[in-house]
Design an enzyme around this catalytic site. Structure first.
Site, PDB file in Angstrom:
ATOM      1  N   HIS A   1      -7.484  55.206  45.289  1.00 44.15           N
ATOM      2  CA  HIS A   1      -6.988  54.771  44.184  1.00 44.15           C
ATOM      3  C   HIS A   1      -6.911  53.550  44.517  1.00 44.15           C
ATOM      4  CE1 HIS A   1      -4.561  58.578  43.452  1.00 44.15           C
ATOM      5  NE2 HIS A   1      -5.260  58.113  42.805  1.00 44.15           N
TER       6      HIS A   1
ATOM      7  N   ARG B   1     -14.570  60.630  40.906  1.00 47.69           N
ATOM      8  CA  ARG B   1     -15.756  60.798  42.263  1.00 47.69           C
ATOM      9  C   ARG B   1     -16.593  62.134  41.787  1.00 47.69           C
ATOM     10  NH1 ARG B   1      -9.151  63.397  43.485  1.00 47.69           N
ATOM     11  NH2 ARG B   1      -9.920  63.749  40.583  1.00 47.69           N
TER      12      ARG B   1
ATOM     13  N   LYS C   1       6.092  66.469  34.216  1.00 45.57           N
ATOM     14  CA  LYS C   1       6.066  67.204  35.633  1.00 45.57           C
ATOM     15  C   LYS C   1       7.225  66.174  36.747  1.00 45.57           C
ATOM     16  CE  LYS C   1       0.701  65.651  35.670  1.00 45.57           C
ATOM     17  NZ  LYS C   1       0.040  64.593  36.686  1.00 45.57           N
TER      18      LYS C   1
ATOM     19  N   SER D   1      -4.306  62.933  45.645  1.00 46.09           N
ATOM     20  CA  SER D   1      -3.448  62.638  45.590  1.00 46.09           C
ATOM     21  C   SER D   1      -2.996  64.503  45.962  1.00 46.09           C
ATOM     22  CB  SER D   1      -2.676  62.848  44.553  1.00 46.09           C
ATOM     23  OG  SER D   1      -2.776  61.148  44.016  1.00 46.09           O
TER      24      SER D   1
HETATM   25  O1  PNS Z   1      -4.088  60.167  37.312  1.00 47.42           O
HETATM   26  P1  PNS Z   1      -3.690  60.535  36.524  1.00 47.42           P
HETATM   27  O2  PNS Z   1      -2.527  61.574  36.271  1.00 47.42           O
HETATM   28  O3  PNS Z   1      -5.048  61.438  36.537  1.00 47.42           O
HETATM   29  O4  PNS Z   1      -4.156  59.788  35.621  1.00 47.42           O
HETATM   30  C1  PNS Z   1      -3.959  60.880  34.219  1.00 47.42           C
HETATM   31  C2  PNS Z   1      -3.393  59.661  32.999  1.00 47.42           C
HETATM   32  C3  PNS Z   1      -1.967  59.102  33.382  1.00 47.42           C
HETATM   33  C4  PNS Z   1      -4.733  58.320  32.953  1.00 47.42           C
HETATM   34  C5  PNS Z   1      -3.437  60.347  31.584  1.00 47.42           C
HETATM   35  O5  PNS Z   1      -2.472  61.212  31.731  1.00 47.42           O
HETATM   36  C6  PNS Z   1      -2.324  59.464  30.637  1.00 47.42           C
HETATM   37  O6  PNS Z   1      -2.577  58.129  29.965  1.00 47.42           O
HETATM   38  N1  PNS Z   1      -0.989  59.667  30.006  1.00 47.42           N
HETATM   39  C7  PNS Z   1      -0.737  58.834  29.035  1.00 47.42           C
HETATM   40  C8  PNS Z   1      -0.901  59.504  27.743  1.00 47.42           C
HETATM   41  C9  PNS Z   1      -1.314  59.269  27.015  1.00 47.42           C
HETATM   42  O7  PNS Z   1      -1.786  58.246  26.248  1.00 47.42           O
HETATM   43  N2  PNS Z   1      -2.164  60.457  26.802  1.00 47.42           N
HETATM   44  C10 PNS Z   1      -3.831  60.058  25.378  1.00 47.42           C
HETATM   45  C11 PNS Z   1      -4.684  60.208  26.339  1.00 47.42           C
HETATM   46  S1  PNS Z   1      -4.724  62.662  26.146  1.00 47.42           S
END
Ligand code: PNS
Length: 163
Positions: free
Chosen positions: A17, A90, A41, A129
């Site tokens: 990150h 990745r 979560k 993570s």
């Molecule tokens: O680090 P992560 O858990 O892979 O990040 C995922 C993230 C935070 C980018 C994604 O879950 C997100 O943007 N969540 C906010 C809710 C949202 O906007 N959902 C619509 C897109 S599917």
């Protein structure tokens, strides 16, 4: 001024990150690291802890701001008047998931939020993570995965005292 958001769970932040943060901070005038406060979560670190850790880890990058957000990324981005989301890729395994999120966000935002992908530097391509947490929970060495102060906090969460 060109600004972007780098959203994620960052539970915990890894060198992978931090690599994406440093490189996007060189591309954009301002980078907001948006830490998702996901009520569904159960994270290892609370959102407040994750924000604090990220602030410490990015303290030498003056154009990086760390904040938390709840709800949809497109709403958070609209509120900030930001039109670019940054994500790291990745491997091809990330691609399908990331493509779906990127297209959903572009569609839902009426074309206002685009996603820019940076390929993770090869030395961090294996990092996640979840694997960092698993390794640490079994008292494994995570010194190559996260900064020292983050490693100490992770071991602390698992009640592990490494000398
Ligand atoms: O680090 P992560 O858990 O892979 O990040 C995922 C993230 C935070 C980018 C994604 O879950 C997100 O943007 N969540 C906010 C809710 C949202 O906007 N959902 C619509 C897109 S599917």
């Amino acid at each position: 001024m060109k600004a972007a958001i780098y959203p994620g769970s960052f539970d915990p932040v890894t060198y992978g990150h931090l690599d994406i943060i440093k490189r996007s901070a060189e591309i954009f005038d301002e980078l907001i690291v948006g830490v998702l406060n996901n009520k569904a979560k159960t994270p290892l670190f609370s959102v407040e802890e994750r924000v604090k850790i990220l602030k410490e880890a990015t303290k030498d990058l003056p154009n990086v701001k760390v904040e938390s957000f709840t709800g949809l990324l497109i709403d958070y981005a609209r509120e900030k008047d930001i039109h670019v989301s940054v994500r790291g890729l990745r491997a091809v395994t990330d691609f399908e998931y990331e493509l779906q999120i990127a297209q959903t966000n572009r569609q839902l935002s009426g074309g206002s939020l685009d996603t820019m992908f940076l390929t993770t530097s090869l030395e961090y391509a294996y990092l996640s993570s979840s694997s960092v947490k698993e390794i640490a929970s079994f008292n494994g060495d995570i010194s190559q995965c996260v900064p020292d102060f983050v490693a100490r906090l992770i071991y602390e969460k698992y009640g592990i005292n490494r000398q």
